[in-house]
Design an enzyme around this catalytic site. Structure first.
Site, mmCIF file in Angstrom:
data_model
loop_
_atom_site.group_PDB
_atom_site.id
_atom_site.type_symbol
_atom_site.label_atom_id
_atom_site.label_comp_id
_atom_site.label_asym_id
_atom_site.label_seq_id
_atom_site.Cartn_x
_atom_site.Cartn_y
_atom_site.Cartn_z
ATOM 1 N N LYS A 54 0.865 -1.128 -0.064
ATOM 2 C CA LYS A 54 -0.072 -0.011 -0.168
ATOM 3 C C LYS A 54 0.898 1.187 0.138
ATOM 4 C CE LYS A 54 -0.037 -0.119 5.046
ATOM 5 N NZ LYS A 54 -0.977 -0.473 6.188
ATOM 6 N N TYR A 275 16.494 29.691 8.724
ATOM 7 C CA TYR A 275 15.402 30.458 9.208
ATOM 8 C C TYR A 275 15.120 30.539 10.741
ATOM 9 C CZ TYR A 275 13.047 30.211 4.621
ATOM 10 O OH TYR A 275 12.752 30.047 3.168
ATOM 11 N N CYS A 322 14.295 23.432 5.943
ATOM 12 C CA CYS A 322 13.389 24.104 5.191
ATOM 13 C C CYS A 322 12.891 23.431 4.166
ATOM 14 C CB CYS A 322 14.344 25.224 4.200
ATOM 15 S SG CYS A 322 15.551 26.228 5.316
HETATM 16 C C1 LIG Z 1 -0.372 -1.689 6.807
HETATM 17 C C2 LIG Z 1 -0.938 -2.896 6.849
HETATM 18 C C3 LIG Z 1 -0.277 -4.006 7.389
HETATM 19 C C4 LIG Z 1 1.113 -4.151 7.183
HETATM 20 O O1 LIG Z 1 1.619 -3.749 8.609
HETATM 21 P P1 LIG Z 1 3.206 -3.642 8.603
HETATM 22 O O2 LIG Z 1 3.275 -3.282 9.841
HETATM 23 O O3 LIG Z 1 3.949 -2.733 7.662
HETATM 24 O O4 LIG Z 1 3.825 -5.132 8.418
HETATM 25 C C5 LIG Z 1 -1.027 -5.082 7.545
HETATM 26 N N1 LIG Z 1 -2.519 -5.166 7.548
HETATM 27 C C6 LIG Z 1 -3.048 -4.199 7.579
HETATM 28 C C7 LIG Z 1 -4.555 -4.008 7.625
HETATM 29 C C8 LIG Z 1 -2.448 -2.776 7.233
HETATM 30 O O5 LIG Z 1 -3.342 -1.822 7.091
#
Ligand SMILES: *Cc1c(COP(=O)(O)O)cnc(C)c1O
Length: 395
Positions: A54, A275, A322
């Site tokens: 994802k 800054y 920055c």
């Molecule tokens: C992101 C996610 C994972 C993976 O998690 P990790 O800690 O990166 O292994 C698994 N299940 C769901 C539902 C997630 O949203």
């Protein structure tokens, strides 16, 4: 990024040559990605490895990384949004793809066309999937998510059982999977997983006809064998970064974030930098300008806190970060000059800076550090030291 650097043109160029004229870039080590997938698959002894890619594979680039994981032997993929699944199909992924998050009825037709396994949270969505599958002449697989205590996505026990039974009766739907997600998998005390396990077992016991069960992210998969079930959803560990409090097989970080020093300047004792002039030189100093900023995902609160590696030595960040640049103190690092490589995440000589270390300094978590890296940074994918693909900076 020069327009002449097409994917084929750079196929055999070394990483060093390919990045000579880049201000800043990300390196993705495809050998390490494959080795991590193999090590994790082995550690799961017989359970399926579902690669969670994802959010553009946590910023590393799903279009190149997912096919590499597929070749390395992962069993399935998971994403959260339907369109992430369409993108994986475009990238040539052929394995099953589970959509873990919310979908609308309007997603049913394209999801069926792309053979995505949607997580179905309503009968209305189930009917749309069944109709789309009937039109396509297929049976669409869906998963049902039980909310066992995280109170995020999914349905309470009774509602989940009822929905699964209703979906079962739809003509072109197969309820393949039952799933849930743990609330504090990587905390020192992860015992709430036992309560969630109990609720999940109740659901699974009442739906014994559902064949594929999955509950575990990286931390759960490695810490709680009893929650591995049919497959484990591993994201972070595939990147060679371990969640807190999680022992595991040896894995190698796949991502490095590097930049080239843009300028070296003298700062007199008592003078300030960046800054707000929040850092003042306590002696005659030298500072190097690093052309990366919070617009690239390099956190603003790393100002006066983080470090980077130059010439194999740790150089502290001085002054504020920055939008596009920040400064490091190189007074004690002799010879630093324009064009030198600065390593923000990754190894240089014997030293290394991990995403977890950056997360600690930035008061966040390693997932956030990785997923925040922005599209302006070109990604160089390498295998055996040769650049295999480039995802150019996107606008
Ligand atoms: C992101 C996610 C994972 C993976 O998690 P990790 O800690 O990166 O292994 C698994 N299940 C769901 C539902 C997630 O949203």
């Amino acid at each position: 990024m020069g327009e002449h650097l097409t994917q084929t043109a750079i196929a055999h160029e070394s990483l060093v040559d390919a990045t000579t004229n880049e201000n800043a870039w990300i390196e993705i080590d495809l050998d390490a990605a494959a080795a991590n997938a193999e090590a994790l698959k082995h550690a799961m002894s017989g359970v399926e490895l579902i690669a969670v890619v994802k959010a553009n594979a946590y910023g590393a680039g799903a279009a190149t990384l997912a096919p590499a994981f597929e070749v390395a032997g992962v069993d399935r993929f998971a994403v959260v949004w339907p369109h992430e699944g369409y993108m994986l199909r475009q990238a040539g992924v052929t394995l099953p793809i589970i959509v873990l998050g919310h979908a609308f009825p309007a997603d049913a037709t394209p999801a069926v066309r792309s053979a995505l396994t949607l997580t179905c949270h309503s009968l209305e969505l189930g009917r749309s999937i069944s109709e789309a599958a009937a039109r396509a002449g297929v049976v669409a697989k869906v998963h049902v998510k039980v909310d066992t205590g995280l109170h995020r996505f999914g349905l309470d026990l009774e509602a989940a059982v009822a929905l699964a039974e209703q979906l079962r009766r739809l003509p072109n739907v197969e309820v393949e999977g039952l799933t849930t997600h743990m609330a504090n998998a990587d905390e020192v005390d992860d015992s709430f997983a036992e309560e969630q396990h109990r609720v999940f077992e109740l659901a699974a016991g009442r739906l014994p006809w559902i064949p594929y069960l999955h509950t575990a992210n990286s931390a759960t998969a490695l810490r709680r064998r009893e929650l591995r079930y049919s497959g484990v959803r591993v994201g972070l560990a595939l990147h060679g970064v371990m969640p807190p409090n999680t022992p595991g097989p040896p894995v190698t970080p796949i991502l490095a974030l590097r930049a080239r020093v843009a300028r070296v300047a003298e700062v007199g004792e008592g003078e300030g930098v960046s800054y707000g002039l929040t850092w003042k030189a306590s002696r005659a100093s030298k500072v190097a300008l690093i052309p990366v900023g919070y617009a690239d995902g390099w956190r603003r609160n790393l100002g006066n806190r983080g470090t980077v590696l130059i010439r194999g030595q740790r150089c502290p960040i001085v002054g504020r970060v920055c939008m596009d640049q920040f400064l490091v103190d190189v007074t004690d690092t002799p010879g630093v000059e324009e064009g030198d490589i600065a390593t923000l995440i990754g190894s240089d000589g014997g030293e290394s800076i991990t995403a977890s270390e950056v997360a600690l300094a930035a008061e966040t978590i390693s997932w956030d550090v990785l997923a925040s890296l922005q599209a302006r940074l070109p990604r160089f994918y390498h295998r055996g030291g040769a650049v295999e693909a480039i995802a150019p900076a996107m606008w």
